[in-house]
Write a protein that holds these residues in place. Structure first.
Motif, PDB file in Angstrom:
ATOM      1  N   ASP A 175      -1.071   9.954  10.295  1.00 18.16           N
ATOM      2  CA  ASP A 175      -1.240  10.711  11.478  1.00 18.16           C
ATOM      3  C   ASP A 175      -0.170  11.365  12.143  1.00 18.16           C
ATOM      4  O   ASP A 175      -0.317  12.487  12.692  1.00 18.16           O
ATOM      5  N   ARG A 176       1.150  11.303  11.394  1.00 24.01           N
ATOM      6  CA  ARG A 176       2.180  12.183  11.717  1.00 24.01           C
ATOM      7  C   ARG A 176       2.452  13.321  10.664  1.00 24.01           C
ATOM      8  O   ARG A 176       3.198  14.240  11.109  1.00 24.01           O
ATOM      9  N   ALA A 177       1.874  12.962   9.588  1.00 21.91           N
ATOM     10  CA  ALA A 177       2.523  13.874   8.668  1.00 21.91           C
ATOM     11  C   ALA A 177       1.315  14.653   7.875  1.00 21.91           C
ATOM     12  O   ALA A 177       1.623  15.676   7.043  1.00 21.91           O
ATOM     13  N   TYR A 178       0.035  14.270   8.134  1.00 23.34           N
ATOM     14  CA  TYR A 178      -0.975  15.029   7.231  1.00 23.34           C
ATOM     15  C   TYR A 178      -2.143  15.531   8.215  1.00 23.34           C
ATOM     16  O   TYR A 178      -2.389  15.097   9.425  1.00 23.34           O
ATOM     17  N   VAL A 179      -3.028  16.412   7.827  1.00 20.73           N
ATOM     18  CA  VAL A 179      -4.121  16.876   8.624  1.00 20.73           C
ATOM     19  C   VAL A 179      -5.352  15.929   8.449  1.00 20.73           C
ATOM     20  O   VAL A 179      -6.293  15.726   9.339  1.00 20.73           O
ATOM     21  N   LEU A 180      -5.337  15.184   7.186  1.00 22.92           N
ATOM     22  CA  LEU A 180      -6.408  14.054   7.132  1.00 22.92           C
ATOM     23  C   LEU A 180      -5.957  12.768   6.312  1.00 22.92           C
ATOM     24  O   LEU A 180      -5.176  13.413   5.458  1.00 22.92           O
ATOM     25  N   GLY A 181      -6.600  11.665   6.488  1.00 27.99           N
ATOM     26  CA  GLY A 181      -6.348  10.795   5.633  1.00 27.99           C
ATOM     27  C   GLY A 181      -7.521  10.437   4.694  1.00 27.99           C
ATOM     28  O   GLY A 181      -8.691  10.734   4.977  1.00 27.99           O
ATOM     29  N   ALA A 182      -7.292   9.999   3.405  1.00 24.81           N
ATOM     30  CA  ALA A 182      -8.579   9.620   2.794  1.00 24.81           C
ATOM     31  C   ALA A 182      -8.121   8.471   1.732  1.00 24.81           C
ATOM     32  O   ALA A 182      -7.035   8.292   1.282  1.00 24.81           O
ATOM     33  N   GLY A 230       0.679  -1.208   0.068  1.00 27.01           N
ATOM     34  CA  GLY A 230      -0.034  -0.002   0.072  1.00 27.01           C
ATOM     35  C   GLY A 230       0.859   1.280   0.005  1.00 27.01           C
ATOM     36  O   GLY A 230       2.029   1.288   0.243  1.00 27.01           O
ATOM     37  N   SER A 231       0.335   2.438  -0.341  1.00 25.48           N
ATOM     38  CA  SER A 231       1.254   3.625  -0.394  1.00 25.48           C
ATOM     39  C   SER A 231       0.315   4.778   0.047  1.00 25.48           C
ATOM     40  O   SER A 231      -0.724   4.495  -0.029  1.00 25.48           O
ATOM     41  N   VAL A 232       0.985   5.777   0.502  1.00 28.00           N
ATOM     42  CA  VAL A 232       0.149   6.921   0.844  1.00 28.00           C
ATOM     43  C   VAL A 232       1.076   8.229   0.171  1.00 28.00           C
ATOM     44  O   VAL A 232       2.062   8.101   0.257  1.00 28.00           O
ATOM     45  N   ILE A 233       0.396   8.815  -0.565  1.00 26.13           N
ATOM     46  CA  ILE A 233       0.803   9.969  -1.422  1.00 26.13           C
ATOM     47  C   ILE A 233       0.326  11.107  -0.796  1.00 26.13           C
ATOM     48  O   ILE A 233      -0.799  11.237  -0.394  1.00 26.13           O
ATOM     49  N   GLY A 278      -3.055  12.800   3.303  1.00 24.63           N
ATOM     50  CA  GLY A 278      -2.341  11.348   2.965  1.00 24.63           C
ATOM     51  C   GLY A 278      -3.400  10.504   2.346  1.00 24.63           C
ATOM     52  O   GLY A 278      -4.282  10.184   3.128  1.00 24.63           O
ATOM     53  N   TYR A 279      -3.362  10.322   0.905  1.00 20.53           N
ATOM     54  CA  TYR A 279      -4.105   9.507   0.381  1.00 20.53           C
ATOM     55  C   TYR A 279      -3.658   8.180   0.024  1.00 20.53           C
ATOM     56  O   TYR A 279      -2.446   8.296  -0.490  1.00 20.53           O
ATOM     57  N   THR A 300     -15.945   6.988  -0.586  1.00 15.25           N
ATOM     58  CA  THR A 300     -14.505   7.659  -0.019  1.00 15.25           C
ATOM     59  C   THR A 300     -14.544   7.764   1.428  1.00 15.25           C
ATOM     60  O   THR A 300     -15.636   8.124   2.032  1.00 15.25           O
ATOM     61  N   TYR A 301     -13.593   7.301   2.076  1.00 18.40           N
ATOM     62  CA  TYR A 301     -13.258   7.069   3.349  1.00 18.40           C
ATOM     63  C   TYR A 301     -12.395   8.093   3.760  1.00 18.40           C
ATOM     64  O   TYR A 301     -11.370   8.498   3.215  1.00 18.40           O
ATOM     65  N   LEU A 302     -12.467   8.688   5.196  1.00 16.26           N
ATOM     66  CA  LEU A 302     -11.561   9.528   5.618  1.00 16.26           C
ATOM     67  C   LEU A 302     -10.911   9.018   7.011  1.00 16.26           C
ATOM     68  O   LEU A 302     -11.718   8.390   7.875  1.00 16.26           O
ATOM     69  N   ARG A 303      -9.955   9.514   7.301  1.00 13.38           N
ATOM     70  CA  ARG A 303      -9.401   9.366   8.679  1.00 13.38           C
ATOM     71  C   ARG A 303      -8.930  10.579   9.218  1.00 13.38           C
ATOM     72  O   ARG A 303      -7.696  11.182   8.644  1.00 13.38           O
ATOM     73  N   PRO A 304      -9.643  11.055  10.060  1.00 12.79           N
ATOM     74  CA  PRO A 304      -9.213  12.355  10.673  1.00 12.79           C
ATOM     75  C   PRO A 304      -7.928  12.178  11.767  1.00 12.79           C
ATOM     76  O   PRO A 304      -7.856  11.111  12.346  1.00 12.79           O
TER      77      PRO A 304
END
Length: 186
Positions: A111-118, A65-68, A82-83, A159-163
């Motif tokens: 959680d450490r680098a972004y305001v939100l995950g999606a 998996g990756s997060v961009i 972080g998507y 579309t899912y979010l992780r606050p």
């Protein structure tokens, strides 16, 4: 003691720039197989350029998996998001917790680098994300295209979010406007 090689199943993270061409080829092959050949060049382009979480076993790449980084406009504020892209587990290793372990590593980055995950979930992947606390975005979704706003009603409900805890979820009474990109916009 058995004659089988020991599975370490250790999750390793690395930026795309730190992965050898052979490792990237192996990731692409896994994604092509996992998505039954329905993984386009645009999908691949969306998967690289960020942090990858990979699990290797004695047969090679077992999960990825990756997060961009993406930008999402909400109520006039540009959010650093972080998507999550390219989450897949090799067919013979599915339902053994590897997808969760990959997501755990990606969530640490978010959680450490972004305001939100999606992320945009397939029907098959939705249960994994929901079980990990990701929430379906209940509001409207659009993209900011070269000629203005492009509504994305087909992405609503998947579309899912992780606050990030301190930030909370955005207000669903206003749309999320994702940055423009080629291929699937989400």
């Amino acid at each position: 003691m058995t004659d089988e090689p020991e599975r370490t199943d250790r999750v390793r993270t690395a930026h795309t720039a730190d992965l050898a061409p052979a490792a990237l080829d192996e990731i692409r092959a896994l994604l092509d197989a996992a998505f039954d050949g329905d993984f386009s060049e645009d999908d691949w382009d969306h998967t690289i350029g960020g942090i990858h979480a990979v699990v290797q076993d004695e047969q090679g790449l077992a999960a990825h998996g990756s997060v961009i980084q993406r930008r999402v406009l909400h109520r006039g504020r540009s959010l650093r998001v972080g998507y999550v892209e390219g989450v897949a587990v090799r067919a013979d290793r599915r339902r053994q917790g590897l997808g969760g372990r990959v997501m755990e590593a990606l969530e640490r980055v978010i959680d450490r680098a972004y305001v939100l995950g999606a992320l945009s979930a397939s029907d098959e992947g939705a249960a994994l994300y929901a079980a990990r606390g990701w929430a379906v975005w209940p509001g409207r979704i659009a993209a900011l295209g070269p000629h203005g706003v492009v509504p994305l009603p087909d992405e609503e409900g998947s579309t899912y979010l992780r606050p990030v805890v301190a930030a909370g979820l955005p207000d669903a009474s206003d749309a999320l406007f994702f940055d423009w990109r080629g291929g699937d916009l989400l």
